[in-house]
Design a protein around this motif. Structure first.
Motif, PDB file in Angstrom:
ATOM      1  N   ASP A 289       0.827  -1.217   0.000  1.00  0.00           N
ATOM      2  CA  ASP A 289       0.000   0.000   0.000  1.00  0.00           C
ATOM      3  C   ASP A 289       0.858   1.262   0.000  1.00  0.00           C
ATOM      4  N   TYR A 290       1.917   1.247   0.789  1.00  0.00           N
ATOM      5  CA  TYR A 290       2.804   2.410   0.825  1.00  0.00           C
ATOM      6  C   TYR A 290       3.467   2.635  -0.529  1.00  0.00           C
ATOM      7  N   GLY A 291       3.906   1.539  -1.149  1.00  0.00           N
ATOM      8  CA  GLY A 291       4.544   1.643  -2.453  1.00  0.00           C
ATOM      9  C   GLY A 291       3.623   2.207  -3.512  1.00  0.00           C
ATOM     10  N   VAL A 292       2.362   1.768  -3.503  1.00  0.00           N
ATOM     11  CA  VAL A 292       1.386   2.269  -4.480  1.00  0.00           C
ATOM     12  C   VAL A 292       1.178   3.767  -4.298  1.00  0.00           C
ATOM     13  N   LYS A 293       1.034   4.193  -3.044  1.00  0.00           N
ATOM     14  CA  LYS A 293       0.818   5.617  -2.776  1.00  0.00           C
ATOM     15  C   LYS A 293       2.053   6.444  -3.142  1.00  0.00           C
ATOM     16  N   LEU A 294       3.228   5.911  -2.842  1.00  0.00           N
ATOM     17  CA  LEU A 294       4.452   6.654  -3.124  1.00  0.00           C
ATOM     18  C   LEU A 294       4.672   6.814  -4.618  1.00  0.00           C
ATOM     19  N   VAL A 295       4.472   5.746  -5.358  1.00  0.00           N
ATOM     20  CA  VAL A 295       4.641   5.813  -6.814  1.00  0.00           C
ATOM     21  C   VAL A 295       3.644   6.792  -7.421  1.00  0.00           C
ATOM     22  N   ALA A 296       2.413   6.780  -6.923  1.00  0.00           N
ATOM     23  CA  ALA A 296       1.414   7.729  -7.427  1.00  0.00           C
ATOM     24  C   ALA A 296       1.824   9.167  -7.122  1.00  0.00           C
ATOM     25  N   LYS A 297       2.405   9.372  -5.956  1.00  0.00           N
ATOM     26  CA  LYS A 297       2.826  10.712  -5.550  1.00  0.00           C
ATOM     27  C   LYS A 297       3.976  11.234  -6.413  1.00  0.00           C
ATOM     28  N   LEU A 298       4.812  10.307  -6.874  1.00  0.00           N
ATOM     29  CA  LEU A 298       6.026  10.718  -7.585  1.00  0.00           C
ATOM     30  C   LEU A 298       5.908  10.643  -9.104  1.00  0.00           C
ATOM     31  N   GLU A 299       4.699  10.504  -9.612  1.00  0.00           N
ATOM     32  CA  GLU A 299       4.522  10.337 -11.056  1.00  0.00           C
ATOM     33  C   GLU A 299       5.084  11.496 -11.875  1.00  0.00           C
ATOM     34  N   ARG A 300       5.143  12.687 -11.294  1.00  0.00           N
ATOM     35  CA  ARG A 300       5.683  13.852 -11.991  1.00  0.00           C
ATOM     36  C   ARG A 300       6.875  14.449 -11.232  1.00  0.00           C
ATOM     37  N   ALA A 301       7.553  13.634 -10.448  1.00  0.00           N
ATOM     38  CA  ALA A 301       8.609  14.146  -9.580  1.00  0.00           C
ATOM     39  C   ALA A 301       9.919  14.361 -10.317  1.00  0.00           C
ATOM     40  N   SER A 302      10.675  15.309  -9.815  1.00  0.00           N
ATOM     41  CA  SER A 302      12.054  15.530 -10.236  1.00  0.00           C
ATOM     42  C   SER A 302      12.969  14.998  -9.148  1.00  0.00           C
ATOM     43  N   ILE A 303      14.242  14.861  -9.469  1.00  0.00           N
ATOM     44  CA  ILE A 303      15.216  14.446  -8.470  1.00  0.00           C
ATOM     45  C   ILE A 303      15.199  15.411  -7.287  1.00  0.00           C
ATOM     46  N   ILE A 304      14.856  16.667  -7.532  1.00  0.00           N
ATOM     47  CA  ILE A 304      14.785  17.658  -6.458  1.00  0.00           C
ATOM     48  C   ILE A 304      13.700  17.300  -5.448  1.00  0.00           C
ATOM     49  N   ASN A 305      12.651  16.620  -5.911  1.00  0.00           N
ATOM     50  CA  ASN A 305      11.545  16.261  -5.033  1.00  0.00           C
ATOM     51  C   ASN A 305      11.826  15.052  -4.155  1.00  0.00           C
ATOM     52  N   VAL A 306      12.905  14.317  -4.449  1.00  0.00           N
ATOM     53  CA  VAL A 306      13.161  13.090  -3.689  1.00  0.00           C
ATOM     54  C   VAL A 306      14.505  13.073  -2.980  1.00  0.00           C
ATOM     55  N   PHE A 307      15.463  13.858  -3.437  1.00  0.00           N
ATOM     56  CA  PHE A 307      16.795  13.786  -2.829  1.00  0.00           C
ATOM     57  C   PHE A 307      16.737  14.177  -1.351  1.00  0.00           C
ATOM     58  N   ALA A 308      17.229  13.285  -0.500  1.00  0.00           N
ATOM     59  CA  ALA A 308      17.299  13.477   0.952  1.00  0.00           C
ATOM     60  C   ALA A 308      15.936  13.621   1.610  1.00  0.00           C
TER      61      ALA A 308
END
Length: 454
Positions: A289-308
């Motif tokens: 469930d966490y993985g599904v939500k995370l992938v949905a959240k990051l569908e338009r993400a940049s490296i800036i949105n995830v680094f650290a």
């Protein structure tokens, strides 16, 4: 273009970078925008008709590299116009699954009027949002993810001042197929084809090219060099060499290496999502469930949105227990083997490869058997093995530089000036040096094998 214009560009980018840093610094640590806002923003920008092929003939009727549309506009830095003009081309290329696709590249003509040499620079904009591509930033779009391509203007200014024509492809394509190396390569090669077929660029069949890219840009650079002999042999004949740093060689190793990293863990769902998108894989059956939500959240993400921002994240934390080993996902094994540079052809042109090895300083502490350490996100043993493989399969014109006290970010600093100097020597016809007798054997780059479910 006069030399005074080039000096104005250098002044403009430095001044604008200072402004950008002041504006973007607080935003870089902010949470990504909510999904509806991202979708609305993307839909609004996608109205730009230049990015859509709307011709009467099917794309398959065109040859790879054929120019479909052309426009000339002002080169922007963080939305601020500069005195420099850029020619943008919509051209026909090939996607990760071998299908005809349309993509965009941007060309800045040499300030010296020299049509004989060009630098194909592959950006490290690393994003799942096509709106973050270099062509968008050059056209004047301003976004947090697009700031990476904007800041790279500083890296390109020295090459422009030295008389290079600059060719800057949107390496991820118009669907942002993040980490899909073969598509990065075809997008890059067809960008070169398009640049030499368009009369507006001032280049032609006699123009020679050097390839350059770091990190995500190195993915495109290396795959272009590897694919060129078979996919674009006429381009291969024009290449004087490739220079790269922080290369993704065997992605299956990287997935395990960055697992649990304090800084780089967030790249895991980005890379998995990018490859799944490229090869049309449905991930949901394998994610918790966490993985599904995370992938949905990051569908338009940049490296800036995830680094650290996802410390300690690993594949096991987003997968169902029975798929704790990613090799138990058949589609994953198939796809990850397609993006393994160890299975690609050996480039025919000289190469200059840089790799950091102080990933501990960037929060990656893992040291798995058969993988070892790296620069924080890229695995040093894999890069060694790739360079060694090139030497052993006939290309001895390989220079390999390892910085044991620099991480991924740090190694980028010496790479650009030394890589450009190395390319200058290739354009001058100087023999390429070789480090083949000093490169360690490295890791195995053999394809991954399926594993049973837990």
């Amino acid at each position: 273009m006069r030399s005074s214009s080039a000096r104005l560009l250098a002044t403009a980018v430095v001044t604008s970078l200072t402004s950008l840093a002041l504006v973007a610094a607080p935003a870089a640590t902010a949470a990504p925008p909510a999904a509806p806002a991202v979708a609305a923003k993307a839909a609004a920008k996608d109205k730009d008709p230049f990015y859509r092929y709307d011709g009467s003939k099917p794309l398959s009727a065109y040859a790879p590299g054929d120019v479909l549309k052309t426009r000339t506009l002002t080169y922007h830095f963080a939305g601020i116009p500069t005195p420099v003009k850029a020619v943008q081309l919509l051209y026909r290329t090939t996607d990760a699954k071998g299908r005809p696709a349309a993509n965009v590249t941007s060309v800045v003509r040499s300030i010296k009027g020299d049509s004989g040499k060009a630098l194909s620079y592959q950006s490290f904009y690393d994003s799942l949002d096509p709106e973050h591509a270099p062509s968008r930033a050059i056209a004047g779009d301003v976004s947090l993810g697009g700031s990476i391509a904007t800041i790279e203007s500083l890296l390109l200014t020295p090459a422009l001042l030295q008389g290079y024509n600059l060719v800057i492809p949107d390496t991820e394509g118009q669907e942002a197929h993040f980490a899909a190396g073969p598509e990065y390569g075809t997008n890059t090669l067809d960008s070169i084809r398009a640049a030499t077929r368009s009369p507006e660029t001032g280049m032609g069949s006699g123009t020679r090219f050097g390839l350059a890219g770091y990190s995500g840009g190195a993915i495109a650079t290396n795959w272009a060099a590897a694919l060129a002999p078979a996919y674009a042999p006429e381009v291969d004949k024009k290449l004087v060499g490739f220079t790269e740093g922080g290369i993704l060689a065997n992605p299956a190793h990287n997935l395990k290496y960055v697992g649990g990293s304090l800084s780089w863990g967030g790249i895991i769902p980005m890379a998995v999502l990018g490859i799944a998108r490229s090869y049309e894989i449905d991930l949901k059956p394998y994610l918790n469930d966490y993985g599904v939500k995370l992938v949905a959240k990051l569908e338009r993400a940049s490296i800036i949105n995830v680094f650290a921002q996802y410390p300690g994240l690993s594949w096991k934390k987003i997968a169902k227990p029975e798929y704790a080993d990613p090799n138990s996902v058949p589609e994953y094994v198939t796809a990850v083997n397609k993006v393994n540079l160890g299975s690609a052809a050996t480039p025919t042109v000289p190469g200059y490869i840089v790799q950091g090895n102080a990933g501990i300083g960037e929060g990656t502490f893992s040291n798995h058997p058969g993988i070892g350490r790296g620069d924080g996100v890229m695995v040093t043993g894999d890069v060694q093995a790739l360079a060694r493989q090139y030497c052993d399969t006939g290309n001895t014109a390989i220079t390999y530089k390892q910085h044991n006290f620099l991480g991924h970010f740090g190694a980028a600093v010496p790479w650009m000036p030394t890589g450009l100097a190395w390319l200058n020597d290739r354009f001058e016809g100087k023999p390429a040096p070789s480090d083949c007798d000093r490169i360690p054997e490295g890791n195995s780059l053999e394809p991954q094998k399926p594993a049973p479910r837990s």
